[in-house]
Every structure is written in structure tokens, then in C-alpha cells.
Write a protein that holds these residues in place. Structure first.
Motif, PDB file in Angstrom:
ATOM      1  N   LEU A  96     -10.875  15.057  -0.840  1.00 50.03           N
ATOM      2  CA  LEU A  96     -12.269  15.216  -0.446  1.00 50.03           C
ATOM      3  C   LEU A  96     -12.517  16.580   0.199  1.00 50.03           C
ATOM      4  O   LEU A  96     -13.640  16.856   0.637  1.00 50.03           O
ATOM      5  CB  LEU A  96     -12.659  14.103   0.540  1.00 50.03           C
ATOM      6  N   ASP A  97     -11.470  17.394   0.264  1.00 54.25           N
ATOM      7  CA  ASP A  97     -11.551  18.728   0.880  1.00 54.25           C
ATOM      8  C   ASP A  97     -12.045  18.642   2.325  1.00 54.25           C
ATOM      9  O   ASP A  97     -12.897  19.430   2.758  1.00 54.25           O
ATOM     10  CB  ASP A  97     -12.468  19.636   0.049  1.00 54.25           C
ATOM     11  N   VAL A  98     -11.504  17.690   3.063  1.00 57.34           N
ATOM     12  CA  VAL A  98     -11.893  17.495   4.466  1.00 57.34           C
ATOM     13  C   VAL A  98     -10.957  18.298   5.361  1.00 57.34           C
ATOM     14  O   VAL A  98      -9.742  18.039   5.407  1.00 57.34           O
ATOM     15  CB  VAL A  98     -11.849  16.005   4.854  1.00 57.34           C
ATOM     16  N   LYS A  99     -11.527  19.264   6.057  1.00 55.12           N
ATOM     17  CA  LYS A  99     -10.763  20.053   7.010  1.00 55.12           C
ATOM     18  C   LYS A  99     -11.219  19.831   8.445  1.00 55.12           C
ATOM     19  O   LYS A  99     -10.464  20.055   9.382  1.00 55.12           O
ATOM     20  CB  LYS A  99     -10.865  21.544   6.649  1.00 55.12           C
ATOM     21  N   ARG A 100     -12.459  19.406   8.620  1.00 54.77           N
ATOM     22  CA  ARG A 100     -12.978  19.073   9.958  1.00 54.77           C
ATOM     23  C   ARG A 100     -13.492  17.626   9.917  1.00 54.77           C
ATOM     24  O   ARG A 100     -14.510  17.340   9.290  1.00 54.77           O
ATOM     25  CB  ARG A 100     -14.101  20.024  10.383  1.00 54.77           C
ATOM     26  N   LEU A 101     -12.759  16.757  10.584  1.00 54.47           N
ATOM     27  CA  LEU A 101     -13.046  15.318  10.552  1.00 54.47           C
ATOM     28  C   LEU A 101     -13.524  14.854  11.921  1.00 54.47           C
ATOM     29  O   LEU A 101     -12.798  14.932  12.909  1.00 54.47           O
ATOM     30  CB  LEU A 101     -11.779  14.548  10.153  1.00 54.47           C
ATOM     31  N   ALA A 102     -14.763  14.372  11.994  1.00 53.06           N
ATOM     32  CA  ALA A 102     -15.299  13.849  13.249  1.00 53.06           C
ATOM     33  C   ALA A 102     -14.872  12.401  13.438  1.00 53.06           C
ATOM     34  O   ALA A 102     -14.608  11.681  12.469  1.00 53.06           O
ATOM     35  CB  ALA A 102     -16.824  13.963  13.249  1.00 53.06           C
ATOM     36  N   PHE A 103     -14.809  11.989  14.688  1.00 51.34           N
ATOM     37  CA  PHE A 103     -14.503  10.592  15.004  1.00 51.34           C
ATOM     38  C   PHE A 103     -15.330  10.180  16.225  1.00 51.34           C
ATOM     39  O   PHE A 103     -15.771  11.030  17.007  1.00 51.34           O
ATOM     40  CB  PHE A 103     -13.011  10.380  15.274  1.00 51.34           C
ATOM     41  N   GLU A 104     -15.574   8.885  16.364  1.00 53.71           N
ATOM     42  CA  GLU A 104     -16.371   8.362  17.471  1.00 53.71           C
ATOM     43  C   GLU A 104     -15.497   8.280  18.719  1.00 53.71           C
ATOM     44  O   GLU A 104     -14.781   7.305  18.938  1.00 53.71           O
ATOM     45  CB  GLU A 104     -16.954   6.999  17.110  1.00 53.71           C
ATOM     46  N   SER A 105     -15.575   9.313  19.541  1.00 54.09           N
ATOM     47  CA  SER A 105     -14.665   9.420  20.679  1.00 54.09           C
ATOM     48  C   SER A 105     -14.939   8.379  21.754  1.00 54.09           C
ATOM     49  O   SER A 105     -14.083   8.128  22.605  1.00 54.09           O
ATOM     50  CB  SER A 105     -14.749  10.818  21.289  1.00 54.09           C
ATOM     51  N   HIS A 106     -16.116   7.740  21.726  1.00 54.06           N
ATOM     52  CA  HIS A 106     -16.421   6.711  22.710  1.00 54.06           C
ATOM     53  C   HIS A 106     -15.831   5.366  22.324  1.00 54.06           C
ATOM     54  O   HIS A 106     -15.877   4.417  23.106  1.00 54.06           O
ATOM     55  CB  HIS A 106     -17.936   6.569  22.890  1.00 54.06           C
ATOM     56  N   TYR A 107     -15.259   5.272  21.107  1.00 47.51           N
ATOM     57  CA  TYR A 107     -14.707   3.982  20.694  1.00 47.51           C
ATOM     58  C   TYR A 107     -13.261   4.079  20.210  1.00 47.51           C
ATOM     59  O   TYR A 107     -12.509   3.126  20.329  1.00 47.51           O
ATOM     60  CB  TYR A 107     -15.577   3.355  19.594  1.00 47.51           C
ATOM     61  N   MET A 108     -12.848   5.187  19.685  1.00 44.31           N
ATOM     62  CA  MET A 108     -11.474   5.298  19.179  1.00 44.31           C
ATOM     63  C   MET A 108     -10.503   5.599  20.321  1.00 44.31           C
ATOM     64  O   MET A 108     -10.757   6.476  21.144  1.00 44.31           O
ATOM     65  CB  MET A 108     -11.383   6.382  18.102  1.00 44.31           C
ATOM     66  N   LEU A 109      -9.400   4.877  20.373  1.00 35.99           N
ATOM     67  CA  LEU A 109      -8.405   5.055  21.418  1.00 35.99           C
ATOM     68  C   LEU A 109      -7.767   6.435  21.359  1.00 35.99           C
ATOM     69  O   LEU A 109      -7.548   6.994  20.279  1.00 35.99           O
ATOM     70  CB  LEU A 109      -7.315   3.999  21.289  1.00 35.99           C
ATOM     71  N   HIS A 110      -7.440   6.954  22.534  1.00 36.73           N
ATOM     72  CA  HIS A 110      -6.751   8.247  22.627  1.00 36.73           C
ATOM     73  C   HIS A 110      -5.429   8.192  21.875  1.00 36.73           C
ATOM     74  O   HIS A 110      -5.053   9.163  21.189  1.00 36.73           O
ATOM     75  CB  HIS A 110      -6.514   8.587  24.093  1.00 36.73           C
ATOM     76  N   SER A 111      -4.742   7.077  21.956  1.00 37.59           N
ATOM     77  CA  SER A 111      -3.447   6.948  21.267  1.00 37.59           C
ATOM     78  C   SER A 111      -3.632   6.991  19.750  1.00 37.59           C
ATOM     79  O   SER A 111      -2.787   7.532  19.029  1.00 37.59           O
ATOM     80  CB  SER A 111      -2.753   5.648  21.678  1.00 37.59           C
ATOM     81  N   SER A 112      -4.731   6.424  19.259  1.00 35.28           N
ATOM     82  CA  SER A 112      -4.999   6.445  17.812  1.00 35.28           C
ATOM     83  C   SER A 112      -5.289   7.868  17.341  1.00 35.28           C
ATOM     84  O   SER A 112      -4.830   8.287  16.271  1.00 35.28           O
ATOM     85  CB  SER A 112      -6.188   5.538  17.480  1.00 35.28           C
ATOM     86  N   VAL A 113      -6.036   8.619  18.144  1.00 34.41           N
ATOM     87  CA  VAL A 113      -6.326  10.009  17.805  1.00 34.41           C
ATOM     88  C   VAL A 113      -5.035  10.825  17.799  1.00 34.41           C
ATOM     89  O   VAL A 113      -4.795  11.638  16.893  1.00 34.41           O
ATOM     90  CB  VAL A 113      -7.346  10.610  18.792  1.00 34.41           C
TER      91      VAL A 113
END
Length: 364
Positions: A96-113
Motif C-alpha cells: 500500500l506504499d505506507v510510510k507514515r502510519l497513524a494510530f489512535e494513541s488514546h486507545y492503543m497500548l504503549h506496549s502494542s506500539v
């Protein structure tokens, strides 16, 4: 409607220079896909949406939810992660040519990131983001308002059916259980929050937990309840008196009702949230109970029972037409009890539309 929502997210991604976003918060996931499973906890996801800045979106899940995902998430390509989300992303993102991937930082665990950073390496930059989907959810479409209205009405039906159970000797737990059971019998997915039933002095706790306390004659009864119908929540509070109400109860109930009506009068598109809160709070202050009203006046309701906007002394946001808010002034006095009255309303251009028809305890 879902396709329009996806297009808005994609336009926002392009405007921010992002290639894709992971949606993990359950209400946001449902809002953007129609996929209904709940998470059993923040560490036990039933699925993740991957929305690229262009092209079709993906629903990433495991084999337990494969059939449901394909049935509910129309327009989404379903991919299963058999060895974890991070390894699936490592395979999928380059295509998908993804180089900058956003994530929902208010819900995703720090360990998962951290795990994703390790697996994806330097080829993908993870970008924390908050509020992207929630901002879309603040203003409801007329279709959503109809679903919320139906949820409110069903909640009122359950409440009316349960009124006959309010008798001397019943416990808070038994009444709460009866309400929850009746919700299910009336087609609700579940309660929209843990049902609150509080008798007498227990009602001085705004978020009282039902106990084995037995209802006595001449005690107040506070019920705060809501249900989820077709994904949308309702939230209503009524304060009743079991027996012959005394003048003190009636005076405090009338004060709460006057505060609620003052807020109703203040709500309209363009009104500042804290000004609406102040309209109700001033009535309670003038009656001498200012210190007995500690929480905000209300909150938004939709796929989640608590969402933006907030009617509170600190919120400077302006209301917009189509927002849904609760109006729930309260008076809480330790050792005596508490009173809270709560209705839901739609913000309109020239005022507000109350969704509740039930007037139990409101016509004073």
C-alpha cells in the motif's frame, strides 16, 4: 453513509501527510465499518481497521471473527492475522506504499506500539493521533438521531415496566437486575453503562453502585439507566420518592427541574457549552445548593454513552446543530441522599429537541 465517512477520513489523512490510519477504538471501528463485536479489554481486540489515504479499507482480525467481519463490514477487505497484527502489517503495508502510519494513541497500548515499531522497523513511521473519528461523530445525521430517539423511547418503556417493582423490601441490586433483564427482553444489545439504583442516603453518590440495601418506606429512589439499541445509546435519570414525599424532597426536586429547564432554554447551535452549564448551575446556586452540584451538566451520547461535547464549566466548545447532549443537573447531600434528573436533547439551530417523552417525576 459509511463510504462517505471513509472518504472524509481519507481526505483528512491526505491533508495531514499521512498514508494510512489504524482504527482500534471500538465505537470508532463500528462507526466507520458497521462491524459490531465489542472488545473484552484493550488487550483483547476483536479487530482493527486499516484505512489507507486512497483505495479500499481493510478489516484486520483473527479467525474467531472472520465470518462476522465478512457479513458486517461491507466494502472492507478482511485479512486475518494468524501470528499477530504487527506481522500482518509488515506484509501488508509495503503493498500500500505506507510510510507514515497513524494510530489512535488514546486507545492503543504503549506496549502494542512498541511491538509494531520493532517489527516494522524504520520503513514505517508510527504517528500518534487523537480525535480524528470522534470529531466526525460529534454531529449526528438525521438517521443517527432517529436511532437515538428509538433507543431513548425503548429505555423509557423499560423504566415504566420496572416501576411496579419499586416496593418496600426490594434491594438496589434486585431492581438494577430487573432493569437490565427487561432491557434484554425488549431487544437491547446491552445496558449502555452499569445501571445505577440508589436508595435514600446512597443517592448522595452520583455513581452509586447498587448494593443489598433494602428499600424502606418514605425513601427516595434514584435510577440512572440506559440501553444500546442498534448500536446507539440512551441515558436517563429519574428520582422518585417511595411513600409520601416531604417538603424538603419536593423543594430540592423542583430546584433540579428548574435548573434542567433553564439549560433546555439555553441550548441552541452556537451556544457555548460552559454557558449552558452555567444556566443550570445558577439556578442551583441561587437555591443555596451550589456546593452540592459537583459534576458537569451533561455530555454527548451516540455509539458511546459518554462522548463529546461536554456541558461543563470548563468547556469552551460551541454547540452545533445535530449534536446530542444529556441535561442532568444534580443535588447531592451526604447523609440525606441525592437528586438527579436527566433527559437527552438534539441541538437545533434555534433551540433543542428533547428526545424524552417520559415525564415521571418531572411534572411538579
Amino acid at each position: 453513509m459509511i463510504q462517505q465517512r471513509i472518504h472524509k477520513i481519507q481526505a483528512s489523512l491526505r491533508g495531514r501527510g499521512l498514508d494510512a490510519i489504524l482504527i482500534t477504538e471500538p465505537s470508532n471501528r463500528r462507526y466507520l465499518s458497521g462491524y459490531t463485536p465489542a472488545d473484552h479489554g484493550i488487550q483483547e481486540s476483536s479487530g482493527v481497521l486499516l484505512i489507507p489515504k486512497k483505495g479500499g479499507p481493510f478489516l484486520l482480525t483473527d479467525s474467531r471473527f472472520e465470518l462476522q467481519a465478512k457479513e458486517e463490514a461491507a466494502g472492507f477487505r478482511v485479512e486475518l492475522y494468524r501470528k499477530g497484527l504487527s506481522l500482518l502489517l509488515k506484509t501488508l503495508l509495503p503493498s500500500l506504499d505506507v510510510k507514515r502510519l497513524a494510530f489512535e494513541s488514546h486507545y492503543m497500548l504503549h506496549s502494542s506500539v512498541g511491538r509494531m515499531e520493532t517489527v516494522l522497523g524504520k520503513q514505517v513511521e508510527l504517528v500518534p493521533l487523537t480525535g480524528l473519528v470522534e470529531q466526525l461523530r460529534e454531529v449526528k445525521s438525521e438517521e443517527e438521531i432517529s436511532l437515538l430517539r428509538a433507543s431513548v423511547r425503548r429505555n423509557e418503556e423499560v423504566f415504566q415496566q420496572a416501576l411496579g417493582r419499586i416496593k418496600t423490601g426490594i434491594t438496589e441490586i434486585d431492581l438494577a437486575l430487573a432493569l437490565d433483564t427487561t432491557m434484554r427482553q425488549h431487544g437491547a444489545e446491552r445496558p449502555s453503562f452499569d445501571t445505577i439504583v440508589a436508595f435514600g442516603a446512597n443517592a448522595a453518590k452520583p455513581h452509586a453502585v447498587p448494593s443489598n440495601r433494602v428499600l424502606q418506606e418514605n425513601e427516595l429512589v434514584l435510577i440512572d439507566m440506559g440501553l444500546v439499541l442498534d448500536g446507539y445509546c440512551s441515558d436517563m435519570t429519574r428520582t422518585l420518592f417511595h411513600g409520601q414525599p416531604d417538603s424538603m424532597f419536593l423543594e430540592r426536586l423542583r430546584t433540579a427541574r428548574k435548573a434542567q429547564l433553564a439549560a433546555v432554554k439555553a441550548i441552541r447551535a452556537g451556544a457555548v457549552c460552559r454557558d449552558v452549564d452555567q444556566a443550570a448551575r445558577q439556578v442551583i446556586n441561587d437555591a443555596g445548593y451550589g456546593r452540592c452540584f459537583g459534576h458537569g451538566l451533561g455530555h454527548g451520547v451516540g455509539l458511546a454513552v459518554h462522548e463529546a461535547p461536554r456541558l461543563s464549566p470548563r468547556c469552551r466548545k460551541r454547540l452545533r446543530a445535530g449534536m446530542i447532549v444529556t441535561i442532568e443537573p444534580g443535588i447531592y447531600i451526604p447523609g440525606w441522599g441525592g437528586i438527579r434528573l436527566e433527559n437527552m436533547a438534539v441541538v437545533r439551530d434555534n433551540g433543542c429537541e428533547l428526545l424524552n417523552e417520559d415525564t415521571t417525576g418531572l411534572d411538579l
